[in-house]
Design an enzyme around this catalytic site. Structure first.
Site, PDB file in Angstrom:
ATOM      1  N   ARG A  48       0.825  -1.215   0.000  1.00 36.40           N
ATOM      2  CA  ARG A  48       0.000   0.000   0.000  1.00 36.40           C
ATOM      3  C   ARG A  48       0.856   1.260   0.000  1.00 36.40           C
ATOM      4  O   ARG A  48       0.522   2.258  -0.657  1.00 36.40           O
ATOM      5  CB  ARG A  48      -0.961   0.004   1.197  1.00 36.40           C
ATOM      6  N   LYS A 108      -2.731   6.631   1.117  1.00 40.73           N
ATOM      7  CA  LYS A 108      -2.488   7.280   2.411  1.00 40.73           C
ATOM      8  C   LYS A 108      -1.552   8.473   2.242  1.00 40.73           C
ATOM      9  O   LYS A 108      -0.459   8.529   2.832  1.00 40.73           O
ATOM     10  CB  LYS A 108      -1.953   6.285   3.431  1.00 40.73           C
ATOM     11  N   GLU A 167     -16.288   6.789   4.159  1.00 40.84           N
ATOM     12  CA  GLU A 167     -15.429   6.414   5.282  1.00 40.84           C
ATOM     13  C   GLU A 167     -15.728   7.269   6.491  1.00 40.84           C
ATOM     14  O   GLU A 167     -16.309   8.340   6.385  1.00 40.84           O
ATOM     15  CB  GLU A 167     -13.952   6.637   4.930  1.00 40.84           C
TER      16      GLU A 167
END
Length: 388
Positions: free
Chosen positions: A132, A234, A270
């Site tokens: 990720r 992220k 989210e």
């Protein structure tokens, strides 16, 4: 405030200039590198014999606790990360013109280490964090460590700070790997130099409520992410824009904010720092990761665990109006684990959900935590043990 650290620069230059077969002592640890595997370093404590740091382990919150060591690795634009090292935890030196300070060129990860009763140290799916981070770095035009480099760096950092890993049942060691554009860049563009850094902190529960149910507020004025943006990675730029909505919600007595899609303002996306799941009978639903939603590693793990328990799990579109029919709602994330949601307030209407004993979220939470802590057999190969 960023303070100059001449020692940091000296250590980095010394490490870079050292022969591939050399060894050096940094911060009380023996670091030995080899040409075939520059990150395969032996960490032997020379000045930390105490098993646990002097800390109130029964009252850990989720806050920064300075530990002993951090890990640092650098590379230039167009090159690859090669050699890293442990250094005493402390401030680092950055140019005022660094890419991360001026243009937000940075990305990070979050994972945890756990200690078993027999003293063994465990990591949970660190390869997924490496993958990720690579995706996040590519989106932000940055290089990234290989999976092996990333996992090995995590192991070194945890082992060097092993006295800060909480006793079993008292919490975990939160690990924060990050990549940033540390080189100087005045005009908009990719930085000429990059720093990969890992620091750690012992933590307890993320929310002040502990394991108590969360009370969420559906945010309609602000968006978390939009199509084509960075919501699916992220990036460090994802989080500060949400502070205003989060602060406003907490001032009103809510635990966190639940965001809707930026296009229709109708579909669940989210919570500020975690994914969301909706339970109805034997069916569990969660918003699909379509580019605006972060593909959480805990999210991914819970989906697999739920299916193993016989639940029907679907990833797709969930409208906010569907919440009124839900039996349960829960959130997942590295920091939060699996957190039950007691209520969600939308346009003045408060919807309440089942929490407590014998709930789906509790069942999934106990299974996940037992795997992470080595209390039950890991049949999926998710656990990585750190050799000591």
């Amino acid at each position: 405030m960023i303070q100059r650290s001449t020692r940091f620069g000296h250590l980095l230059r010394s490490f870079r200039d050292a022969p591939s077969s050399s060894s050096s002592k940094i911060g009380g640890y023996l670091l030995a590198s080899t040409a075939s595997s520059p990150l395969k370093q032996a960490c032997v404590s020379t000045n930390r014999d105490d098993e646990f740091a002097n800390l109130d382990w029964d009252n850990l919150g989720f806050g920064m606790v300075p530990t002993d060591y951090m890990y640092i690795m650098k590379c230039s634009k167009g090159e690859s990360f090669e050699h890293g090292q442990l250094s005493n935890f402390g401030n680092i030196e950055l140019s005022p013109a660094s890419g991360v300070l001026n243009y937000g060129q940075g990305a990070y990860e979050g994972t945890k280490a756990y200690k078993k009763e027999d003293g063994r140290l465990l990591l949970f799916r660190p390869d997924q964090n490496a993958i990720r981070l690579k995706n996040s770095a590519e989106r932000m035009c940055m290089p990234s460590p290989s999976i092996d480099q990333f996992v090995d760096a995590l192991k070194q950092t945890v082992l060097a700070n092993k006295r800060w890993v909480p006793p079993p049942g008292k919490g975990s060691l939160y690990i924060r790997p990050l990549i940033m554009g540390s080189g100087e860049i005045l005009g908009l563009g990719a930085a000429p130099e990059y720093t990969f850094l890992i620091y750690v902190s012992p933590v307890g529960n993320y929310f002040k409520e502990g394991l108590a149910p969360l009370n969420l507020y559906v945010e309609e004025e602000f968006d978390r992410a939009s199509r084509g943006g960075t919501g699916g990675v992220k990036s460090i730029t994802n989080y500060a824009p949400g502070l205003k909505a989060l602060t406003r919600a907490k001032n009103r007595g809510f635990s966190d904010v639940l965001y809707l899609d930026s296009t229709n303002k109708k579909n669940l996306e989210e919570v500020s720092s975690c994914n969301i799941f909706v339970v109805k009978g034997n069916a569990i639903s969660t918003p699909a990761t379509n580019g605006t939603i972060l593909a959480g590693i805990t999210r991914k793990s819970i989906i697999d665990i739920a299916r193993d328990h016989g639940y029907q799990v679907e990833e797709g579109t969930i409208t906010v109006d569907e919440l009124i029919h839900a039996d349960e709602v829960f959130c997942t994330g590295t920091a939060v684990g699996v957190a039950p949601v007691g209520s969600i307030t939308y346009q003045g209407t408060r919807m309440e959900f089942k929490t407590g004993a014998q709930t789906v979220s509790q069942q999934l939470y106990f299974t996940l935590e037992a795997i992470k802590k080595g209390l039950i057999e890991d049949k999926k190969g998710w656990i990585v043990e750190i050799d000591q």
